[in-house]
Scaffold this motif. Structure first.
Motif, PDB file in Angstrom:
ATOM      1  N   ASP A   5     122.898  33.163  96.107  1.00 40.40           N
ATOM      2  CA  ASP A   5     122.821  32.647  94.745  1.00 40.40           C
ATOM      3  C   ASP A   5     124.071  33.096  93.982  1.00 40.40           C
ATOM      4  N   THR A   6     124.668  32.173  93.220  1.00 38.34           N
ATOM      5  CA  THR A   6     125.888  32.501  92.477  1.00 38.34           C
ATOM      6  C   THR A   6     125.668  33.607  91.449  1.00 38.34           C
ATOM      7  N   ARG A   7     124.422  33.861  91.054  1.00 37.96           N
ATOM      8  CA  ARG A   7     124.146  34.871  90.037  1.00 37.96           C
ATOM      9  C   ARG A   7     123.494  36.135  90.591  1.00 37.96           C
ATOM     10  N   ASP A   8     123.095  36.092  91.864  1.00 34.01           N
ATOM     11  CA  ASP A   8     122.439  37.256  92.465  1.00 34.01           C
ATOM     12  C   ASP A   8     122.712  37.237  93.960  1.00 34.01           C
ATOM     13  N   SER A   9     123.702  38.004  94.393  1.00 33.22           N
ATOM     14  CA  SER A   9     124.118  37.978  95.798  1.00 33.22           C
ATOM     15  C   SER A   9     123.086  38.582  96.739  1.00 33.22           C
ATOM     16  N   THR A  27     116.845  32.905  88.464  1.00 30.37           N
ATOM     17  CA  THR A  27     118.123  33.265  87.834  1.00 30.37           C
ATOM     18  C   THR A  27     118.840  32.088  87.183  1.00 30.37           C
ATOM     19  N   GLY A  29     120.728  30.342  88.977  1.00 35.13           N
ATOM     20  CA  GLY A  29     121.946  30.281  89.776  1.00 35.13           C
ATOM     21  C   GLY A  29     121.920  29.156  90.797  1.00 35.13           C
ATOM     22  N   SER A 317     128.701  22.415  85.746  1.00 33.02           N
ATOM     23  CA  SER A 317     127.844  23.347  86.483  1.00 33.02           C
ATOM     24  C   SER A 317     128.580  24.061  87.598  1.00 33.02           C
ATOM     25  N   GLU A 320     130.420  27.661  88.242  1.00 38.27           N
ATOM     26  CA  GLU A 320     129.782  28.848  88.832  1.00 38.27           C
ATOM     27  C   GLU A 320     130.137  29.006  90.303  1.00 38.27           C
ATOM     28  N   ARG A 321     130.148  27.902  91.022  1.00 42.33           N
ATOM     29  CA  ARG A 321     130.442  27.992  92.455  1.00 42.33           C
ATOM     30  C   ARG A 321     131.917  28.310  92.683  1.00 42.33           C
ATOM     31  N   ALA A 324     132.392  31.844  92.046  1.00 40.59           N
ATOM     32  CA  ALA A 324     131.799  32.670  93.092  1.00 40.59           C
ATOM     33  C   ALA A 324     132.662  32.689  94.351  1.00 40.59           C
TER      34      ALA A 324
END
Length: 470
Positions: A5-9, A27, A29, A317, A320-321, A324
């Motif tokens: 997940d981009t917000r929670d590895s 999240t 994400g 959107s 985020e990717r 990341a």
């Protein structure tokens, strides 16, 4: 393959979980594969280049390994792609990658058709339908609607901004029946996207509906778009020996970009071994990403209407990717960035037609203008110290690592033509004095009745409608 997940590895999910969930509800994400496996060198170095379907199979295989057997994957790809991208030379160092030969005449057919078949494959054992939510600023909705229409076990709701897409695009969205429904929202694309994202984080709603996404939020739409980057770069590299006598050319993918899912797919292809030197992020007055590259500050903003309406996105959107995957320094080394206003879009359509005879759509016209400026001295001026103002249309002040290849005449450009110019006939006519030819499959949809439902930009109203119409 495991996805995070981009917000929670720390998040670890399977391909099926990533596809069927769309995004992480905990999240907000976006899912990304943990790694990008390189294709085997024998495939990358094949001459002539492998077929599009061979590329698609070999690129998809590591991402679905252990979840979709090879034989089923072959069938899925064959069913998804009765068409393929076409590469059209404009001059000795410029190519157009035509991505509009699918059923809805837009590049999003490539991702949507693969995604629909993957979801249908995974949904076979479920007792309840999967409900797909998709926000669109133009072509996503029609591609998703076409790909999912009539597919059992899958329901689709498409949200689009009322009055802010072309009449033909609206016809392609508003005329579906059965398991595909369209809502015309009184607001912008960003408002539509916010409604969708809010639904995904609404625990109460998700207890009553199984939800997934079909924007480039969903990894199953993003990954297959990487297929045509790999295919095009291999084909163009091999034909350069005849077209321009450049051995080992620096291939620059020039990508009209709004939500930046398409460009992110190109990054995946590069990571997997595609012979791509870099990218040009070409957009309209919604220049959030070019401003980020120029200044280092990411500032999402309300979108504004332009002639290239599919790129009318103020809060992309897939930022985020990209963030990341790469640091800003790496992004700057890979990307040139460029934007144009409506006047520049019209000028780009005319310039492309005058110089090459090719009729290009408003989105591709920004790509053409970007590449034409880059190869005709604009990049070299930046290299020589010119400080472009990022608030002014044109090339923004960033010098990527591939700039030297442009100066040395060792670069070639591939401009992604993401939609048929016939979808923007009046804009094209204003630029060149004539409308582009209308594909028969677009002419047929204009005679269908509108079925779209009007919707206020209000989440509670949207939620109530979903529950009443499940």
């Amino acid at each position: 393959m495991i996805y995070t997940d981009t917000r929670d590895s720390s998040v670890k999910v399977t391909f099926k979980q990533a596809v069927m969930g769309g995004m992480n509800p905990a999240t907000g994400g976006l899912y990304m594969p943990l790694s990008f496996p390189k294709l085997e060198s024998c495939l990358l170095n094949k001459d002539p280049a492998p077929s599009f379907r061979d590329v698609a199979f070999n690129m998809a295989k590591p991402y679905v390994e252990g979840e979709i057997p090879d034989n089923d994957l072959v069938s899925l790809i064959q069913d998804a792609y009765p068409f393929q991208p076409k590469i059209v030379p404009l001059d000795s160092i410029s190519y157009v990658l035509e991505l509009f030969h699918g059923p809805t005449c837009a590049f999003k057919d490539f991702g949507a058709r693969f995604m629909a078949r993957a979801m249908s494959y995974f949904n076979k054992s479920e007792d309840t339908p999967l409900h797909i939510l998709v926000a669109t600023s133009g072509d996503t909705g029609s591609a998703v609607g076409s790909a999912f229409h009539g597919v059992s076990g899958l329901d689709v709701t498409i949200l689009y901004p009322d009055g802010k897409i072309s009449p033909l695009q609206e016809k392609q969205l508003s005329t579906f029946t059965g398991n595909v429904r369209a809502l015309k929202v009184k607001g912008t694309f960003d408002d539509c996207q916010k409604l969708v994202k809010t639904a995904f984080t609404d625990d109460e709603l998700r207890k009553k509906l199984r939800l997934s996404s079909a924007n480039s939020i969903n990894i199953a739409r993003l990954l297959p778009q990487s297929f045509y980057y790999m295919y095009a770069s291999l084909v163009v590299r091999n034909r350069c020996a005849l077209d321009n006598k450049i051995s080992n050319p620096s291939i620059i993918m020039v990508v009209p970009s709004g939500n930046f899912g398409n460009l992110t797919s190109g990054l995946i292809a590069k990571e997997m071994g595609a012979p791509i030197a870099g990218f040009t992020a070409a957009t309209n007055s919604n220049r959030t990403i070019p401003d980020w590259i120029a200044t280092g500050d990411y500032n999402a903003r309300p979108s504004v209407e332009t002639f290239a309406n599919a790129m009318d996105v103020g809060a992309p959107s897939n930022y985020e990717r990209i963030k990341a995957m790469y640091t800003l320094e790496t992004v700057r080394s890979l990307f040139a960035s460029y934007w144009q206003n409506n006047e520049g879009i019209i000028a780009g359509i005319k310039s492309c037609n005058d110089k090459t005879g090719y009729i290009i759509d408003p989105h591709g016209a920004i790509g053409w203008s970007a590449w034409n400026d880059i190869r005709n001295g604009a990049m070299e001026q930046l290299m020589n110290g010119q400080k472009n103002d990022f608030n002014v249309p044109g090339l923004t002040p960033n010098v990527p690592v591939w700039a030297q290849a442009v100066k040395d005449k060792k670069a070639v450009g591939i401009i992604l033509e993401t939609a048929s110019p016939a979808k923007f006939g009046s804009i094209v006519k204003d630029a060149i004095g004539k409308e582009p030819p209308m594909p028969s499959r677009l002419g047929q949809v204009m005679r269908l009745p509108d079925m779209a439902v009007s919707m206020e930009n209000d989440y509670n109203m949207f939620k109530d409608w979903l529950l009443a119409n499940r």
